[in-house]
Design a protein around this motif. Sequence first.
Motif, PDB file in Angstrom:
ATOM      1  N   GLN A  48     173.095  54.135 -24.744  1.00 50.11           N
ATOM      2  CA  GLN A  48     173.520  53.059 -25.643  1.00 50.11           C
ATOM      3  C   GLN A  48     172.325  52.326 -26.256  1.00 50.11           C
ATOM      4  OE1 GLN A  48     175.756  51.136 -22.559  1.00 50.11           O
ATOM      5  NE2 GLN A  48     177.706  51.510 -23.558  1.00 50.11           N
ATOM      6  N   THR A  49     172.604  51.575 -27.303  1.00 48.74           N
ATOM      7  CA  THR A  49     171.554  50.812 -27.984  1.00 48.74           C
ATOM      8  C   THR A  49     170.941  49.781 -27.025  1.00 48.74           C
ATOM      9  OG1 THR A  49     173.277  49.291 -28.763  1.00 48.74           O
ATOM     10  CG2 THR A  49     172.577  51.022 -30.282  1.00 48.74           C
ATOM     11  N   GLY A  50     169.659  49.578 -27.183  1.00 46.74           N
ATOM     12  CA  GLY A  50     168.978  48.515 -26.430  1.00 46.74           C
ATOM     13  C   GLY A  50     168.780  48.796 -24.950  1.00 46.74           C
ATOM     14  N   THR A  51     168.825  50.079 -24.552  1.00 52.78           N
ATOM     15  CA  THR A  51     168.711  50.396 -23.123  1.00 52.78           C
ATOM     16  C   THR A  51     167.333  50.948 -22.742  1.00 52.78           C
ATOM     17  OG1 THR A  51     169.745  52.547 -23.534  1.00 52.78           O
ATOM     18  CG2 THR A  51     171.194  50.767 -22.799  1.00 52.78           C
ATOM     19  N   GLY A  52     166.362  50.802 -23.628  1.00 57.38           N
ATOM     20  CA  GLY A  52     164.986  51.145 -23.258  1.00 57.38           C
ATOM     21  C   GLY A  52     164.599  52.599 -23.484  1.00 57.38           C
ATOM     22  N   LYS A  53     165.126  53.202 -24.531  1.00 61.53           N
ATOM     23  CA  LYS A  53     164.779  54.603 -24.797  1.00 61.53           C
ATOM     24  C   LYS A  53     163.303  54.764 -25.157  1.00 61.53           C
ATOM     25  CE  LYS A  53     168.384  55.200 -27.667  1.00 61.53           C
ATOM     26  NZ  LYS A  53     169.241  54.044 -27.350  1.00 61.53           N
ATOM     27  N   THR A  54     162.739  53.756 -25.817  1.00 59.15           N
ATOM     28  CA  THR A  54     161.337  53.886 -26.240  1.00 59.15           C
ATOM     29  C   THR A  54     160.417  54.143 -25.046  1.00 59.15           C
ATOM     30  OG1 THR A  54     161.901  52.198 -27.865  1.00 59.15           O
ATOM     31  CG2 THR A  54     159.595  52.853 -27.753  1.00 59.15           C
ATOM     32  N   LEU A  55     160.493  53.294 -24.042  1.00 53.57           N
ATOM     33  CA  LEU A  55     159.615  53.495 -22.884  1.00 53.57           C
ATOM     34  C   LEU A  55     159.955  54.791 -22.151  1.00 53.57           C
ATOM     35  CD1 LEU A  55     159.185  49.891 -21.388  1.00 53.57           C
ATOM     36  CD2 LEU A  55     157.508  51.236 -22.687  1.00 53.57           C
ATOM     37  N   ALA A  56     161.208  55.235 -22.258  1.00 53.72           N
ATOM     38  CA  ALA A  56     161.594  56.489 -21.601  1.00 53.72           C
ATOM     39  C   ALA A  56     160.748  57.657 -22.107  1.00 53.72           C
ATOM     40  CB  ALA A  56     163.084  56.775 -21.812  1.00 53.72           C
ATOM     41  N   PHE A  57     160.369  57.627 -23.393  1.00 47.34           N
ATOM     42  CA  PHE A  57     159.494  58.724 -23.854  1.00 47.34           C
ATOM     43  C   PHE A  57     158.025  58.323 -23.921  1.00 47.34           C
ATOM     44  CE2 PHE A  57     161.466  57.134 -27.919  1.00 47.34           C
ATOM     45  CZ  PHE A  57     160.323  56.734 -28.612  1.00 47.34           C
ATOM     46  N   VAL A  58     157.762  57.037 -24.079  1.00 56.08           N
ATOM     47  CA  VAL A  58     156.369  56.583 -24.209  1.00 56.08           C
ATOM     48  C   VAL A  58     155.607  56.676 -22.879  1.00 56.08           C
ATOM     49  CG1 VAL A  58     154.942  54.520 -24.560  1.00 56.08           C
ATOM     50  CG2 VAL A  58     156.692  55.134 -26.248  1.00 56.08           C
ATOM     51  N   LEU A  59     156.239  56.270 -21.793  1.00 49.48           N
ATOM     52  CA  LEU A  59     155.509  56.247 -20.510  1.00 49.48           C
ATOM     53  C   LEU A  59     155.037  57.631 -20.078  1.00 49.48           C
ATOM     54  CD1 LEU A  59     157.530  53.535 -18.525  1.00 49.48           C
ATOM     55  CD2 LEU A  59     155.424  53.260 -19.850  1.00 49.48           C
ATOM     56  N   PRO A  60     155.926  58.645 -20.054  1.00 46.89           N
ATOM     57  CA  PRO A  60     155.416  59.970 -19.666  1.00 46.89           C
ATOM     58  C   PRO A  60     154.398  60.511 -20.664  1.00 46.89           C
ATOM     59  CG  PRO A  60     157.773  60.062 -20.187  1.00 46.89           C
ATOM     60  CD  PRO A  60     157.383  58.626 -20.192  1.00 46.89           C
TER      61      PRO A  60
END
Length: 400
Positions: A48-60
């Motif tokens: 869903q929107t606003g659930t932190g997808k950015t860090l999900a790909f940025v951190l690894p």
Amino acid sequence: MATDFSALGIRREINDILRENGITKPTAIQVQAIPMILAGRDVVGQSQTGTGKTLAFVLPMLEKIDSTKTHVQALIITPTRELALQITNEVTKLADKLGINVLSVYGGQDVDRQIKKLRGGTQIAIGTPGRLMDHLRRKTIYLSGVTKLVLDEADQMLHLGFLDDVEELVRQTSPKRQTMLFSATMPSKIRGLATRYMRNPADIRVQTQNVTLDEIKQVIVEIPESEKLDKLCSLMEEYRPYLAIVFCHTKKRAVSVTSALIQQGYDADELHGDLSQPQREQVMRRFRDAKIQILVATDIAARGLDVEGVTHVFNYDIPRDVDSYIHRIGRTGRAGETGMAITLIDPHEEPYVRMIEAGVSVSIEKHKVSGQRFLTKDKRTVSRTDGGQFFKKTFEKKEE
Ligand code: ADP
Ligand code: MG
């Protein structure tokens, strides 16, 4: 279940920076996607929107960048300049401390400066397809060393209009690359298309009952077109948003709604594709700083934008498709906050309501003006990723 980022395989140094920013507990999509991406798998990630997808790909991604090498190793493609800039800011906060260089590459910006920075050894490039293609043609960017590729808002990126450029960009990257697609919506047709660029992708969908967040209260207000503007103003008085986004169907509508709101004494400004790049950046900056209370926008602002303090989204014009509705209202209710989405419809637009209700499997309440406010002051000051400091500060300023 993993409860912190180190258990997911993220190194101490990155953990510490996250903690300084108030981020300690990974969200569901982060828990599922991070180990998979670290293991090198291609991933289609949907939550869903606003659930932190950015860090999900940025951190690894940050885990895998070799900061001693000076070529572009990771590429993140986004549909709008605003989103490219937002992600760049989010990545830079972490990358700076790791000695990793990040560059945003989007239209309307000084090309020479971008070229200079690209020569200086950029490891992560973030940009829109058009400008990235520009650099490819000028041979000022080389993507053959890109082994991490992300299409954020992937379904939008694979739509007509973007598809040719995106396909060309994908072709330029390393054949050995890892490909990651993220969005809150992923029509099966697009999913099928995407798998052409991917190798046995892990399909990560955060299972939730509803397509839209429960944190977002949704209402429909039926009102003849000729009375929409008055109604919008009275709804503003009733709900007193901290920050609001008003979505319009066209640039022209956005312009006229903005000037009408300003005439009524509101702190409003417009965001659409007819503005110059400096204007677009200034509007967004002022909105993020809560110097503008109401942002009147076209769908340019519908995807991915994360602005702290957006308590209300108004659809001045009802979106013409379900996914657009999901993304627009998703500009509020982010990172666990609550929000409200109010859609104005002219009586003859009722069929669109039924389409949206079917699409999100929710029956949307018809709004009666009641004088009761959905968001209390307490709710509006609930702390967020920065411990609420920014929000509290600006909120109090506004209350003076
Ligand atoms: P999405 O792409 O899923 O719409 P974003 O990546 O833009 O969501 O994140 C939304 C907000 O949540 C951002 O402000 C981000 O800083 C914040 N956030 C991300 N991960 C966490 C976390 N684990 N804990 C708290 N806040 C988070
Ligand atoms: Mg996003």
